[in-house]
Design an enzyme around this catalytic site. Structure first.
Site, mmCIF file in Angstrom:
data_model
loop_
_atom_site.group_PDB
_atom_site.id
_atom_site.type_symbol
_atom_site.label_atom_id
_atom_site.label_comp_id
_atom_site.label_asym_id
_atom_site.label_seq_id
_atom_site.Cartn_x
_atom_site.Cartn_y
_atom_site.Cartn_z
ATOM 1 C CG ASP A 32 73.563 7.937 2.086
ATOM 2 O OD1 ASP A 32 73.939 8.611 2.976
ATOM 3 O OD2 ASP A 32 72.818 8.222 1.248
ATOM 4 C CG HIS A 33 76.967 10.122 -0.225
ATOM 5 N ND1 HIS A 33 76.157 9.167 -0.684
ATOM 6 C CD2 HIS A 33 76.560 11.155 -0.693
ATOM 7 C CE1 HIS A 33 75.283 9.595 -1.327
ATOM 8 N NE2 HIS A 33 75.343 11.015 -1.330
ATOM 9 C CG MET A 77 69.514 4.993 5.318
ATOM 10 S SD MET A 77 70.255 3.396 4.520
ATOM 11 C CE MET A 77 72.031 4.204 4.673
ATOM 12 C CG HIS A 126 51.716 -0.513 22.389
ATOM 13 N ND1 HIS A 126 51.009 0.435 21.738
ATOM 14 C CD2 HIS A 126 51.806 -0.159 23.743
ATOM 15 C CE1 HIS A 126 51.037 1.510 22.691
ATOM 16 N NE2 HIS A 126 51.374 1.057 23.890
#
Ligand code: RB5
Length: 146
Positions: free
Chosen positions: A8-9, A71, A133
């Site tokens: 984003d900005h 995000m 895992h």
């Protein structure tokens, strides 16, 4: 290797630095924007990039906003995405080794450029260790399929 990158900005400046860093290494980069510091909404970028990575269009994704938190929350809503918010080198390689993370999220207002480059390097050079895992991430995938 093909890397999707988006911000984003608040992550724009760091995105440009990381994009250049990757391209200088000869890595193909697909830029999902944004393309300036004009205010935008991070979910628009997180979701379009995450959908593309989930489809297998790119090997991995990198998403940058002010903190990396928005995000990572948004990207993790996309099925098949394991987005990791990382601020240190140990977590960077662990995210690949233990979590088979397919998106790296960073905070443009949190990290300096050099640390972000080291994190990116550690993340990209690490490999998933599988074994126990794998069993654990499979449990997440099973929940996603419910
Ligand atoms: C934008 O001001 C900021 O909220 C965003 O970049 C991000 O940090 C959200 O998690």
């Amino acid at each position: 290797m093909k890397i999707a990158i988006g911000s984003d900005h608040a992550g724009f400046k760091l995105k440009e630095e990381i994009k250049k860093f990757l391209e200088e290494k000869g890595i193909e980069v697909v830029d999902f924007g944004t393309n300036s510091e004009e205010r935008v909404d991070y979910p628009d970028y997180a979701i379009s990039l995450a959908e593309s990575v989930a489809k297998g269009e790119e090997t991995f994704g990198i998403l940058i906003c002010g903190t990396g938190i928005g995000m990572s929350i948004a990207a993790n809503k996309v099925k098949g995405i394991r987005a990791s918010l990382v601020s240190d080198v140990y977590s960077a390689h662990s995210a690949r080794e233990h979590n088979n993370a397919n998106i790296l999220c960073m905070g443009g207002r949190v990290l300096g450029t050099e640390l972000a480059k080291e994190i990116t390097n550690a993340w990209l050079n690490a490999e998933f260790l599988g074994g126990r895992h794998e069993r654990r991430i499979n449990k997440i995938a099973e929940y996603e399929d419910k």
